[in-house]
Design an enzyme around this catalytic site. Structure first.
Site, PDB file in Angstrom:
ATOM      1  CE  LYS A  24       4.991   4.611   8.004  1.00  0.00           C
ATOM      2  NZ  LYS A  24       3.700   4.582   7.545  1.00  0.00           N
ATOM      3  NE  ARG A  99       1.139  10.465   7.154  1.00  0.00           N
ATOM      4  CZ  ARG A  99       0.569   9.844   8.790  1.00  0.00           C
ATOM      5  NH1 ARG A  99       1.865   9.548   9.507  1.00  0.00           N
ATOM      6  NH2 ARG A  99       0.239   8.625   8.465  1.00  0.00           N
ATOM      7  NE  ARG A 138      -3.485  -0.855  10.952  1.00  0.00           N
ATOM      8  CZ  ARG A 138      -2.163   0.412  10.639  1.00  0.00           C
ATOM      9  NH1 ARG A 138      -1.377  -0.144  11.056  1.00  0.00           N
ATOM     10  NH2 ARG A 138      -3.424   1.311  10.455  1.00  0.00           N
ATOM     11  NE  ARG A 150      -4.735   3.616  12.894  1.00  0.00           N
ATOM     12  CZ  ARG A 150      -4.090   4.193  12.056  1.00  0.00           C
ATOM     13  NH1 ARG A 150      -2.711   2.917  12.599  1.00  0.00           N
ATOM     14  NH2 ARG A 150      -4.175   4.890  11.694  1.00  0.00           N
ATOM     15  NE  ARG A 161      -5.030   5.591   6.931  1.00  0.00           N
ATOM     16  CZ  ARG A 161      -5.318   4.168   8.058  1.00  0.00           C
ATOM     17  NH1 ARG A 161      -5.539   3.466   7.692  1.00  0.00           N
ATOM     18  NH2 ARG A 161      -3.618   4.216   8.001  1.00  0.00           N
TER      19      ARG A 161
HETATM   20  P1  AMP Z   1      -0.163   6.859  10.983  1.00  0.00           P
HETATM   21  O1  AMP Z   1      -1.211   6.229  12.605  1.00  0.00           O
HETATM   22  O2  AMP Z   1       1.011   7.130  11.176  1.00  0.00           O
HETATM   23  O3  AMP Z   1      -1.402   5.740  10.182  1.00  0.00           O
HETATM   24  O4  AMP Z   1      -1.644   8.213  11.218  1.00  0.00           O
HETATM   25  C1  AMP Z   1      -3.151   8.341  11.205  1.00  0.00           C
HETATM   26  C2  AMP Z   1      -3.259   9.819  10.886  1.00  0.00           C
HETATM   27  O5  AMP Z   1      -2.737  10.813  12.017  1.00  0.00           O
HETATM   28  C3  AMP Z   1      -3.134   9.679   9.719  1.00  0.00           C
HETATM   29  O6  AMP Z   1      -4.183   9.435   8.523  1.00  0.00           O
HETATM   30  C4  AMP Z   1      -3.191  11.930   9.848  1.00  0.00           C
HETATM   31  O7  AMP Z   1      -4.552  11.988   9.467  1.00  0.00           O
HETATM   32  C5  AMP Z   1      -2.827  12.222  10.864  1.00  0.00           C
HETATM   33  N1  AMP Z   1      -1.108  12.057  10.826  1.00  0.00           N
HETATM   34  C6  AMP Z   1      -0.533  11.020  11.548  1.00  0.00           C
HETATM   35  N2  AMP Z   1       1.098  11.489  11.390  1.00  0.00           N
HETATM   36  C7  AMP Z   1       0.833  12.924  10.950  1.00  0.00           C
HETATM   37  C8  AMP Z   1       1.898  13.449  10.252  1.00  0.00           C
HETATM   38  N3  AMP Z   1       3.599  13.310  10.873  1.00  0.00           N
HETATM   39  N4  AMP Z   1       1.098  14.519   9.569  1.00  0.00           N
HETATM   40  C9  AMP Z   1       0.173  15.159   9.601  1.00  0.00           C
HETATM   41  N5  AMP Z   1      -1.322  13.849   9.914  1.00  0.00           N
HETATM   42  C10 AMP Z   1      -0.500  12.897  10.640  1.00  0.00           C
END
Ligand code: AMP
Length: 208
Positions: A24, A99, A138, A150, A161
């Site tokens: 994404k 989400r 990654r 990360r 996740r």
């Molecule tokens: P991402 O970078 O989108 O993979 O997000 C990393 C982490 O941030 C996720 O595993 C969640 O802990 C948190 N996170 C990101 N976006 C959201 C969201 N829209 N709702 C809840 N947690 C989020």
């Protein structure tokens, strides 16, 4: 990649949906460069809040490190602030948001408040079995480039996740399919081919 703004007449707002590691973020950046839309990654915003040591960042850090979802209240507050910035009027790509169904409903209200519309929800379909390797790649690429890795990009946390994705986020597929706004594209192939498939969907929207 060339910008393709020649016929753009209206802002386009779209959601990229898919599990962690589906691509994404990569594809949102390509769409941003190509169509002048703004990538809104709630993950990036939350990592920024953690790094800045804000109250929201402090509350989110442990949940993020364990692979769970940050509370809707925190995410929505951060997103609302970002969407109030003027650049978002050009159209946005929601990456990693919504989400949960509650976030999707809040987004509906937020868009209605500003007379904006949701033009498309595009699901990148990727098998779970491919995601572990993508996430590990990654992390390895970041390490090799001397960038920070990360905290949640490891095989153990990815399991959490993915579980959060299937339990809380995957229901959005039916939510948007029921409205006729969902398009699915295969997310398994070559990055440029996926980008072209996305552009085929997005370009007509920018000129509609
Ligand atoms: P991402 O970078 O989108 O993979 O997000 C990393 C982490 O941030 C996720 O595993 C969640 O802990 C948190 N996170 C990101 N976006 C959201 C969201 N829209 N709702 C809840 N947690 C989020």
């Amino acid at each position: 990649m060339m910008k393709d703004l020649s016929h753009q007449t209206r802002p386009v707002n779209l959601i990229l949906l898919g599990p962690p590691g589906a691509g994404k973020g990569t594809q949102a950046k390509i769409l941003q460069d190509r169509f002048g839309l703004v990538q809104l990654s709630t993950g990036d915003m939350l990592r920024g809040a953690v790094a800045a040591g804000t109250a929201a960042g402090k509350a989110a850090k442990d949940v993020m490190d364990s692979g769970g979802l940050v509370s809707d209240d925190i995410v929505l507050a951060i997103l609302r602030d970002r969407m109030a910035e003027p650049d978002c009027a050009a159209g946005v790509i929601f990456d990693g948001f919504p989400r949960t169904i509650a976030q999707a409903e809040a987004l509906d209200a937020l868009l209605a408040d500003t007379d904006a519309q949701l033009d498309a929800v595009i699901e990148l379909e990727v098998d779970d079995s491919a995601l572990v390797q993508r996430i590990l790649n990654r992390a390895e690429q970041a390490r090799a480039a001397g960038q920070p890795v990360r905290a949640d990009d490891n095989a153990e946390t990815l399991g959490q996740r993915l579980a959060a994705y299937h339990a809380q986020t995957a229901p959005l597929i039916d939510y948007y399919a029921a409205r006729g706004t969902l398009t699915k594209i295969p997310g398994m192939g070559d990055m440029d081919e996926i980008a072209d498939a996305l552009a085929t969907i997005v370009k007509p929207l920018t000129t509609a």
